[in-house]
Design an enzyme around this catalytic site. Structure first.
Site, PDB file in Angstrom:
ATOM      1  CB  SER A   1      -0.932   0.018   1.208  1.00  0.00           C
ATOM      2  OG  SER A   1      -0.212   0.287   2.388  1.00  0.00           O
TER       3      SER A   1
ATOM      4  CE  LYS B   1      -2.414   2.488   4.831  1.00  0.00           C
ATOM      5  NZ  LYS B   1      -1.587   1.303   5.061  1.00  0.00           N
TER       6      LYS B   1
END
Lengths: 420, 142
Positions: free
Chosen positions: B62, B99
């Site tokens: 991701s 993230k």
């Protein structure tokens, strides 16, 4: 103004270390077991709330653990040791004088301007840099700092910091039992209770000559420290160790002397390594064996034996052969042994030994071999190069079924973070 | 300094010769001896604050457009207070995640570096703790 003392202590240290690397443990009961998964040595607040006592044997509490979803871990001293060093080094960035007292506590010196708000800043920094919660108690003596720390922990509204100077100290001392004072054991507390001395305040106000008579100088020192007279100084320079020990329980019951010999040799090799790392020589050695006291239905036996080294030594083969000789003296057939161990005492610095008349000439070569072996073991992992008596299979090895990863010391055990 | 005699071990472990070998008996001293410096240590470059720095391993893709591939080692410094746009390791609802942190008009988002993973807004229903800030990524090329 005279400096003051602070005691900084990590809350439920082993459990907190596990939580830093495992968010699922937050808010649930966690316990950490001793070597060999024997008994509970650390409890999270939630586990304390369930009434799990310190030292509770794991096998007797299986049901309680399962029923309450208690997360159970084997002790991971590699991880705790690394996290401990991080905590102490973080403290050193703010405090000049620090005495590391144990794996999870340190005494600090505070100056007059350093009070609760400084301690809160320290606490916040340790939390941010390491993820670990700590408490800080402040007082005019080490003994009082320790009590202040205890008070900070017992009263969550204090937010982990308490300065005895900021409060009416006597009121608080009156609410602390003698048994909870640093240095006062259960037996001493019972003795004091008989004389009507029940709280820290009672002991503070007790007649000093009487205390000296009953408890000796150690007791007198505690009473003086409670009165704010500092008797225990900071010990910043690590006092040279007085003894080194290595002992562990077997993973299963062991009967044969061969298996005990292997285990003992391994522990002796470890002790010898520590001696050399600390540049110390051992003058005395004690070896012991024991059966399992938690299995009263089996025949019980425990014994120990000592020997003296003249000249003192740090030489693994010499230590092992003496250790095995002692073992053969105390080993009896027909028992199920649970534990063996070794302790070396009367340690002296390596450089204080003068050559002896009986020295063998090959000392330098021996030294060289030892240091190569130590370096290899440090690089490639404990016991990579070992003495034959330590055994090749090591079937007695300790049980560590629920150990977490060595997140901070092994490349192949790093914390995995999801990027999905 | 003498060169030590070779010591033989099972499995033939070779001994490395120290960089600063010094004089060899019956030879000339090396003219470079006076100029020996300690080798380059990657830690100096990658680890600004050793006390608060941890290595972790990323798993998943991701963050591939942010320069983090699955299996990469992340250098994470817990002492840094996370700012907008920094890549962070966070505990989100009981799971570790890596993230990009975004703060916009008092709202907090965790953005990925991959169009297949849309940004997530962190609402009071979520349990978010920023664990540390990613300061370097160690990537082995294929």
């Amino acid at each position: 103004m005279t400096p003051r003392f602070a005691l900084l202590d990590c809350n439920n240290f082993y459990c907190s270390c596990e939580r830093v690397f495992n968010p699922r443990l937050i808010g649930v009961p966690v316990v950490v077991l001793s070597n060999n998964d024997g008994c509970v040595v650390a409890r999270s607040e939630e586990a304390k709330g369930l009434g799990i006592p310190m030292g509770a044997p794991a096998f007797k509490n299986q049901e309680l653990f399962t029923k309450n979803g208690v997360q159970v871990f084997s002790s991971n001293y590699t991880l705790y040791g690394d996290m401990s060093a991080r905590v102490m080094n973080t403290v050193r960035t703010m405090v000049q004088h620090i005495e590391v007292y144990s794996i999870d506590e340190a005494f600090l010196t505070f100056d007059a301007s350093q009070g609760e708000s400084f301690a809160q800043a320290l606490r916040a920094k340790v939390r941010r840099w390491t993820g670990l919660p700590v408490s800080v108690g402040i007082g005019p003596t080490k003994t009082l700092a320790k009590l202040a720390n205890r008070w900070a922990k017992k009263n969550p509204r204090l937010n982990g910091v308490f300065d005895l100077a900021a409060a009416r100290a006597d009121e608080i001392l009156a609410r602390i039992e003698c048994q909870d004072i640093w240095g006062i054991g259960r037996r001493t507390a019972a003795k004091l209770a008989k004389a009507g001395i029940r709280t820290a305040r009672d002991l503070k106000l007790a007649d000093i000559p009487w205390i000296r008579n009953e408890l000796g100088v150690v007791g007198e020192r505690i009473a003086r420290e409670l009165n704010g007279i500092s008797c225990l100084a900071m010990e910043e320079v690590l006092a040279s160790k007085k003894a080194i020990a290595s002992a562990r329980s077997f993973g299963h019951q062991v009967e044969s002397i061969e298996e005990i010999q292997q285990a003992l040799s391994t522990y002796i090799a470890r002790v010898a390594e520590k001696l050399r790392a600390g540049k110390m020589l051992a003058s005395r050695m004690e070896v012991f064996v024991e059966t399992n006291p938690f299995k009263p239905e089996s025949p019980q036996y425990h014994a120990s034996a000592q020997a003296t080294f003249m000249p003192p030594t740090d030489h693994t083969p010499a230590l092992i052969s003496k250790g095995l000789e002692l073992l053969s003296k105390i080993y009896r057939q027909g028992f199920e042994y649970k534990k063996t161990g070794v302790m070396v005492t009367e340690l002296i610095p390596e450089d204080s030994v003068q050559g002896s008349l009986f020295d063998e000439g090959s000392e330098d070569q021996q030294k060289h071999l030892q240091s190569v072996v130590d370096q290899l073991n440090q690089k490639l992992g404990q016991n990579t190069v070992r003495y034959a008596s330590m055994g090749m299979r090591q079937t007695w090895k300790m049980r560590q079924e629920r150990k977490s990863k060595c997140y901070t010391t092994k490349w192949d055990e790093l914390l995995v973070v999801g990027a999905s | 300094m003498n060169i030590d005699p070779p010591v033989s071990f099972e499995g033939r472990i070779s001994r490395s010769i120290p960089l600063f070998a010094g004089t060899v008996p019956a030879g000339f001293p090396s003219p470079a001896d006076d100029y020996v410096e300690k080798g380059i240590d990657l830690n100096e470059q990658l680890v600004r604050n050793p006390i608060s720095t941890f290595f972790v391993r990323a798993k998943g893709d991701s963050m591939k457009d942010a320069g983090i591939a699955s299996g990469d080692i992340l250098v994470v410094d817990k002492s840094i207070t996370a700012a907008d746009k920094q890549i962070v390791v966070a505990m989100l609802d009981g799971e570790f995640t890596v993230k990009r942190l975004r703060r916009r008009n008092n709202r907090v988002f965790l953005e990925s570096g991959n169009p297949e993973f849309p940004p997530r807004e962190i609402t009071p229903d979520h349990d978010l703790v920023i664990w540390g800030v990613v300061t370097f990524v160690i990537h082995q090329p294929k």
